[in-house]
Design a protein around this motif. Structure first.
Motif, PDB file in Angstrom:
ATOM      1  N   ALA A   1     -25.644  -6.053  38.160  1.00 26.61           N
ATOM      2  CA  ALA A   1     -25.150  -5.402  36.937  1.00 26.61           C
ATOM      3  C   ALA A   1     -24.138  -6.271  36.202  1.00 26.61           C
ATOM      4  O   ALA A   1     -23.800  -5.995  35.047  1.00 26.61           O
ATOM      5  N   LEU A   2     -23.661  -7.324  36.840  1.00 21.32           N
ATOM      6  CA  LEU A   2     -22.756  -8.258  36.172  1.00 21.32           C
ATOM      7  C   LEU A   2     -23.471  -9.049  35.087  1.00 21.32           C
ATOM      8  O   LEU A   2     -22.835  -9.594  34.181  1.00 21.32           O
ATOM      9  N   ILE A   3     -24.790  -9.130  35.171  1.00 20.03           N
ATOM     10  CA  ILE A   3     -25.583  -9.842  34.171  1.00 20.03           C
ATOM     11  C   ILE A   3     -25.766  -8.943  32.950  1.00 20.03           C
ATOM     12  O   ILE A   3     -26.129  -7.772  33.078  1.00 20.03           O
ATOM     13  N   THR A   4     -25.513  -9.492  31.763  1.00 24.54           N
ATOM     14  CA  THR A   4     -25.675  -8.716  30.528  1.00 24.54           C
ATOM     15  C   THR A   4     -26.927  -9.155  29.774  1.00 24.54           C
ATOM     16  O   THR A   4     -27.366 -10.305  29.886  1.00 24.54           O
ATOM     17  N   SER A   5     -27.484  -8.229  29.011  1.00 22.81           N
ATOM     18  CA  SER A   5     -28.671  -8.558  28.220  1.00 22.81           C
ATOM     19  C   SER A   5     -28.341  -9.607  27.162  1.00 22.81           C
ATOM     20  O   SER A   5     -29.192 -10.436  26.812  1.00 22.81           O
TER      21      SER A   5
END
Length: 374
Positions: free
Chosen positions: A342-346
C-alpha cells in the motif's frame, strides 16, 4: 577433498527446478556456457511448469521432474538417465528436495552456492562452491556459476541472451487475443504463498489502467491463473474500470497457455506486475517492464534490464514495518506485512509508465503514441 574442474566439460548438468522467474534469470548463464563450450551437451533438470515455459530452448536437453511425484519421480528420473555420467553438476536450486534429487546424478564435481547464499544445507550436497558475491542480483548469482568455470562476468553480463522459443500456435493465440490492439499487460497477482504479501490494490491498478488508456491508447489485458484471490482481484478491477467502455480491461485469467502468455507479453508495449514470473518473462523477451516492489528487494530481484523503472518502496517498507534500515537486514529479507504494498501510489506507477514509454519510443516497433483525450 576439492574435486578438480574439467578443462573442457563434455556434459554439463544444470539443476534448477523452479520457479518461472528464476529459470528466466538462469537462461543467460546456460547460453554463456554454450558459447564457451559449443560442443558440450547441456542437460537441464527443470520442473513441470518451467518445462512448459522453456520447451524448444535450442542447444539444451530438458529433463522434467514433477515435484508432485515425490521420491517415486526422483527414482524414475534417475532410471531414465541410466548410466549417464556428467562432467560436472551445477546445483542451482537451494532446496532439500533438489539436493536429494542430486544424489542420484552421477558426477564427481558438484558446484553449489557459497556459504552465505546457501540454504537448506545445500553445502552438504556439493564439493565445490562459487565465490562469495554480496548484494548480487539473482541473475548475477546464476552467472557466478559460469564465472566459477572461468568465464568473465563483465563480458557475459554485457551480452545477455535469452531467445525463448515461441511456437507458431502460441503466436496465433496471442494475435487472436490482441485483435490489433496495443497492449498493456498487467499480471496483478503473485503466486499465492504463505505470508507472501506481494499484491498491490485493485484501486491502484484501475487508476493506472485508465491512465494508460487515456494517455497512451493502451488496452489492458489482465493475466494470471484462476485462483479465488486472482478472480476477486480482476473482478474488482473490472468493476472500477467499467466506465471506460471500449477501454475497459480484458480478462484473460486462465485463457492462455504458458507459451501463449509468452507470445502475448512479447507483443505488449509494456508489462506491469509485482515481483513474480511475468516481470522476468517480459525482461527475457525485451518487453518494457514496470515492476512493483515493496516486500522484496528490487536490487536483488527486479527485472534485470528494467531496474531503473521499478517502483521501489522496499526501503520504506523495511523502515515502516521492520523498524530497521535496509543495511540492518539480510540481502534477501522480505517484508512480510499485508500493508507493505500500500506504500506504492498510483501516481508514481503512472509516472514510471510515462517515463518508460517515452524512453523506449525510439526503439519499440509498437511505440506509436496516439494519445487519447479524457
Amino acid at each position: 577433498m576439492k574435486q578438480p574442474l574439467p578443462a573442457r566439460p563434455g556434459h554439463i548438468c544444470v539443476l534448477r527446478l523452479s520457479a518461472l522467474g528464476d529459470v528466466c534469470n538462469l537462461v543467460p548463464t546456460v547460453r554463456a556456457l554454450a558459447r564457451r563450450w559449443p560442443e558440450a551437451r547441456i542437460t537441464w533438470i527443470v520442473g513441470k511448469a518451467e518445462y512448459s515455459l522453456l520447451s524448444g530452448l535450442d542447444g539444451v536437453e530438458l529433463v522434467v521432474y514433477d515435484k508432485a511425484t515425490g521420491f517415486k519421480g526422483m527414482r524414475a528420473l534417475w532410471q531414465s538417465l541410466g548410466d549417464t555420467r556428467f562432467d560436472l553438476l551445477l546445483h542451482m536450486q537451494q532446496s532439500l528436495r533438489a539436493s536429494i534429487l542430486s544424489l542420484g546424478l552421477k558426477t564427481r564435481v558438484r558446484i553449489g552456492y557459497d556459504s552465505e547464499r546457501s540454504k537448506d544445507w545445500q553445502t552438504w550436497f556439493t564439493n565445490r562452491r562459487i565465490a562469495p558475491h554480496p548484494h548480487a542480483h539473482v541473475l548475477e548469482s546464476f552467472m557466478d556459476f559460469a564465472v566459477a568455470l572461468g568465464l568473465d562476468a563483465e563480458q557475459e553480463l554485457s551480452r545477455l541472451r535469452w531467445d525463448l522459443a515461441i511456437p507458431a500456435a502460441a503466436e496465433a493465440e496471442a494475435e487472436g487475443l490482441l485483435a490489433g490492439r496495443r497492449a498493456l499487460v498487467i499480471s496483478p497477482c503473485a503466486n499465492p504463498r504463505l505470508r507472501n504479501f506481494r499484491n498491490w490494490s485493485a484501486e491502484g491498478y484501475a487508476a493506472v489502467i485508465e491512465h494508460a488508456w487515456r494517455r497512451h491508447g493502451l488496452t489492458c489485458f489482465l493475466t494470471g491463473g484462476t485462483s479465488t484471490a486472482e478472480r476477486e482481484m480482476v473482478a474488482r478491477i473490472q468493476t472500477l474500470c467499467a466506465h471506460l467502455g471500449e477501454g475497459a480491461p480484458v480478462d484473460l485469467l486462465g485463457r492462455t497457455s504458458l507459451k501463449g502468455l509468452l507470445a502475448l507479453i512479447a507483443r505488449a508495449r509494456v508489462l506491469i506486475a509485482p515481483d513474480s514470473g511475468p516481470v522476468h518473462m517480459a525482461n527475457a523477451l525485451g518487453t518494457p517492464v514496470v515492476g512493483l516492489y515493496a516486500t522484496t528487494n528490487p536490487e536483488r530481484a527486479a527485472p534485470y534490464l528494467w531496474r531503473d523503472y521499478v517502483v521501489n518502496r522496499y526501503p520504506d517498507a523495511v523502515r515502516t514495518f521492520m523498524h530497521k534500515s535496509p543495511d540492518q537486514i539480510s540481502w534477501g529479507a522480505r517484508v512480510r506485512h499485508p500493508d507493505a504494498m500500500a506504500l506504492i501510489t498510483s501516481e508514481e506507477v503512472c509516472a514510471q509508465l510515462d517515463r518508460l514509454i517515452f524512453d523506449t519510443a525510439a526503439t519499440s516497433s509498437r511505440s506509436s503514441e496516439n494519445p487519447r483525450e479524457a
